[in-house]
Design a protein around this motif. Structure first.
Motif, mmCIF file in Angstrom:
data_model
loop_
_atom_site.group_PDB
_atom_site.id
_atom_site.type_symbol
_atom_site.label_atom_id
_atom_site.label_comp_id
_atom_site.label_asym_id
_atom_site.label_seq_id
_atom_site.Cartn_x
_atom_site.Cartn_y
_atom_site.Cartn_z
ATOM 1 N N MET A 105 -6.046 -5.095 -18.571
ATOM 2 C CA MET A 105 -6.146 -3.895 -17.463
ATOM 3 C C MET A 105 -5.026 -2.725 -17.261
ATOM 4 N N GLU A 106 -4.564 -1.231 -16.923
ATOM 5 C CA GLU A 106 -3.139 -0.632 -17.891
ATOM 6 C C GLU A 106 -2.967 -0.838 -16.146
ATOM 7 N N LYS A 107 -1.497 -0.715 -15.733
ATOM 8 C CA LYS A 107 -1.079 -0.841 -13.703
ATOM 9 C C LYS A 107 -0.670 0.892 -14.833
ATOM 10 N N ARG A 108 -1.657 1.705 -13.715
ATOM 11 C CA ARG A 108 -1.003 3.053 -13.773
ATOM 12 C C ARG A 108 0.170 3.543 -12.011
ATOM 13 N N ASP A 109 -0.223 4.984 -11.885
ATOM 14 C CA ASP A 109 0.969 5.318 -10.510
ATOM 15 C C ASP A 109 0.798 4.746 -9.283
ATOM 16 N N GLU A 110 1.519 4.812 -8.450
ATOM 17 C CA GLU A 110 1.299 3.703 -7.060
ATOM 18 C C GLU A 110 0.509 5.091 -6.616
ATOM 19 N N LEU A 111 -0.610 4.423 -5.476
ATOM 20 C CA LEU A 111 -1.571 5.522 -5.023
ATOM 21 C C LEU A 111 -0.641 5.586 -3.527
ATOM 22 N N TYR A 112 -0.095 4.218 -3.106
ATOM 23 C CA TYR A 112 -0.072 3.687 -1.033
ATOM 24 C C TYR A 112 1.084 3.149 -1.298
ATOM 25 N N ARG A 113 1.887 3.106 -0.246
ATOM 26 C CA ARG A 113 2.410 1.838 -0.295
ATOM 27 C C ARG A 113 2.517 1.063 1.082
ATOM 28 N N GLY A 114 2.068 -0.040 1.258
ATOM 29 C CA GLY A 114 2.636 0.080 2.804
ATOM 30 C C GLY A 114 3.504 -0.905 3.227
ATOM 31 N N LYS A 115 3.277 -1.467 4.472
ATOM 32 C CA LYS A 115 4.317 -1.969 4.584
ATOM 33 C C LYS A 115 4.841 -3.669 4.288
ATOM 34 N N ALA A 116 3.861 -4.355 3.652
ATOM 35 C CA ALA A 116 3.909 -5.157 3.038
ATOM 36 C C ALA A 116 3.290 -5.720 1.359
ATOM 37 N N LYS A 117 2.326 -4.556 0.827
ATOM 38 C CA LYS A 117 1.496 -4.383 -0.210
ATOM 39 C C LYS A 117 2.292 -2.824 -0.976
ATOM 40 N N THR A 118 1.587 -2.947 -1.833
ATOM 41 C CA THR A 118 2.011 -1.452 -2.872
ATOM 42 C C THR A 118 0.499 -1.855 -3.707
ATOM 43 N N VAL A 119 -0.475 -0.700 -3.595
ATOM 44 C CA VAL A 119 -1.245 -0.389 -4.307
ATOM 45 C C VAL A 119 -1.126 0.769 -5.118
ATOM 46 N N TYR A 120 -2.020 0.069 -5.969
ATOM 47 C CA TYR A 120 -1.589 1.130 -7.784
ATOM 48 C C TYR A 120 -2.987 1.543 -8.877
ATOM 49 N N PHE A 121 -2.845 2.361 -9.014
ATOM 50 C CA PHE A 121 -4.029 3.062 -9.957
ATOM 51 C C PHE A 121 -4.134 1.931 -10.963
ATOM 52 N N THR A 122 -5.574 2.377 -11.566
ATOM 53 C CA THR A 122 -5.560 1.169 -13.258
ATOM 54 C C THR A 122 -6.485 2.288 -14.172
ATOM 55 N N ASP A 123 -6.000 1.700 -15.210
ATOM 56 C CA ASP A 123 -6.948 3.002 -16.605
ATOM 57 C C ASP A 123 -8.131 2.890 -16.305
ATOM 58 N N ASP A 124 -9.344 1.578 -15.045
ATOM 59 C CA ASP A 124 -10.559 2.297 -14.652
ATOM 60 C C ASP A 124 -10.986 2.682 -13.470
ATOM 61 N N SER A 125 -10.913 3.701 -13.186
ATOM 62 C CA SER A 125 -11.249 3.815 -11.755
ATOM 63 C C SER A 125 -11.948 3.978 -10.784
ATOM 64 N N ASP A 126 -12.169 2.591 -11.175
ATOM 65 C CA ASP A 126 -12.750 1.682 -10.008
ATOM 66 C C ASP A 126 -12.390 0.434 -9.370
ATOM 67 N N LYS A 127 -10.670 0.515 -10.249
ATOM 68 C CA LYS A 127 -10.212 -0.886 -9.833
ATOM 69 C C LYS A 127 -8.537 -0.506 -9.551
ATOM 70 N N LEU A 128 -8.347 -1.133 -8.564
ATOM 71 C CA LEU A 128 -6.809 -0.954 -8.395
ATOM 72 C C LEU A 128 -6.714 -2.132 -8.499
ATOM 73 N N ILE A 129 -5.311 -1.898 -8.550
ATOM 74 C CA ILE A 129 -4.309 -3.493 -8.283
ATOM 75 C C ILE A 129 -3.232 -3.381 -7.185
ATOM 76 N N LEU A 130 -3.317 -5.041 -6.415
ATOM 77 C CA LEU A 130 -2.819 -4.709 -5.102
ATOM 78 C C LEU A 130 -1.547 -5.277 -4.966
ATOM 79 N N HIS A 131 -0.255 -5.316 -4.805
ATOM 80 C CA HIS A 131 1.013 -6.096 -4.975
ATOM 81 C C HIS A 131 1.483 -6.342 -3.794
ATOM 82 N N PHE A 132 1.249 -7.500 -3.556
ATOM 83 C CA PHE A 132 1.920 -8.273 -2.593
ATOM 84 C C PHE A 132 3.139 -8.484 -2.436
ATOM 85 N N ARG A 133 4.427 -7.978 -1.629
ATOM 86 C CA ARG A 133 5.599 -7.070 -1.981
ATOM 87 C C ARG A 133 6.596 -8.677 -0.755
#
Ligand code: TMP
Ligand code: ASP
Length: 237
Positions: A1-29
């Protein structure tokens, strides 16, 4: 699974696209926010603790038959999730009076709410998440009547599962906030997170606050207490 561009940056998490168009990565900051972003601090290890806490709770909910966004833990601070079209409302259930309910209605904190109270809020920091009802949601097209009914029923189902889980750890689930989205098949799915940042938990005997109110009210030992909550429900961090 490859992390791609940032989709959205919230107050505590950042959401990234991945190479699978049905999946995202949640990064808990480590960022911890209160009062709609007015108070923000970085708390050591909070991203890791919340990522693992969320995965643990979402897995328990899946086991109980609740459809969630979570796929897998991919690092200490990241989870792989299904991509959802998020509905911009927050679903809150309250078992005991606390927080904005106490301020709004002047009722006593800790009063038992039977039946539990359900409330919708619009997700909008600039407007301080105003309370809304079913009619606003349907009228403005944020969700259909069927989707509204589904969000309510799932939110109450979650209450049964999690009240019991936290009770086993000697805690009261005072209230919590859930967010839902629509998956590629049109199903309503539980998204976002369930962590002590988005709920209230009190020790059953002493009523010690064990959630983000420790941060909001400057009570200290925020992450240490989240770790204690995790340990009491069988997750060692
Ligand atoms: P409240 O008492 O501030 O209305 O919050 C009720 C519960 O919902 C509490 O557990 C905190 C959670 N919540 C959030 O996590 N984020 C929000 O933006 C709101 C409005 C509530
Ligand atoms: N989640 C909101 C914020 O971070 C509200 C709160 O938790 O106090 O500002």
């Amino acid at each position: 699974m490859e992390k791609r561009d940032e989709l959205y940056r919230g107050k505590a998490k950042t959401v990234y696209f991945t190479d699978d168009s049905d999946k995202l990565i949640l990064h808990f900051r480590n960022d911890t926010s209160a009062f709609d972003g007015e108070k923000i601090e970085q708390l050591d290890r909070k991203g890791e603790v919340n990522n693992k806490f969320n995965h643990f709770i979402m897995t328990k909910l899946e086991e109980a038959g609740v459809a969630t966004q979570v796929e897998s833990l991919i690092s200490d601070t990241e989870s792989l999730v299904k991509k959802l079209d998020m509905i911009p409302v927050e679903c809150v259930v309250r078992n005991l009076a606390a927080g904005s309910l106490v301020r709004r209605l002047g009722v006593e904190e800790g009063q038992e709410l039977s039946p539990p109270v359900f409330e919708f809020f619009l997700k909008n920091d600039a407007l301080h998440d105003p309370m809304i009802n079913d009619y606003h949601i349907a009228s403005f097209g944020w969700a259909s009547e069927a989707q509204i009914a589904k969000m309510k029923s799932i939110t109450f189902e979650v209450n049964n599962v999690l009240k019991a889980l936290f009770a086993e750890g000697g805690m009261l689930l005072v209230d919590y906030k859930l967010e839902f989205g629509v998956d590629s098949d049109g199903n309503i799915v539980l998204g976002d997170e369930f962590t002590p940042d988005g709920c209230r938990l009190w020790d059953k005997e002493t009523r010690k606050k064990m959630d983000k109110d420790r941060f909001r009210q400057g009570l200290g030992s925020v992450v240490e207490t989240y770790i204690e909550v995790a340990e009491r429900i069988g997750l060692s961090l």
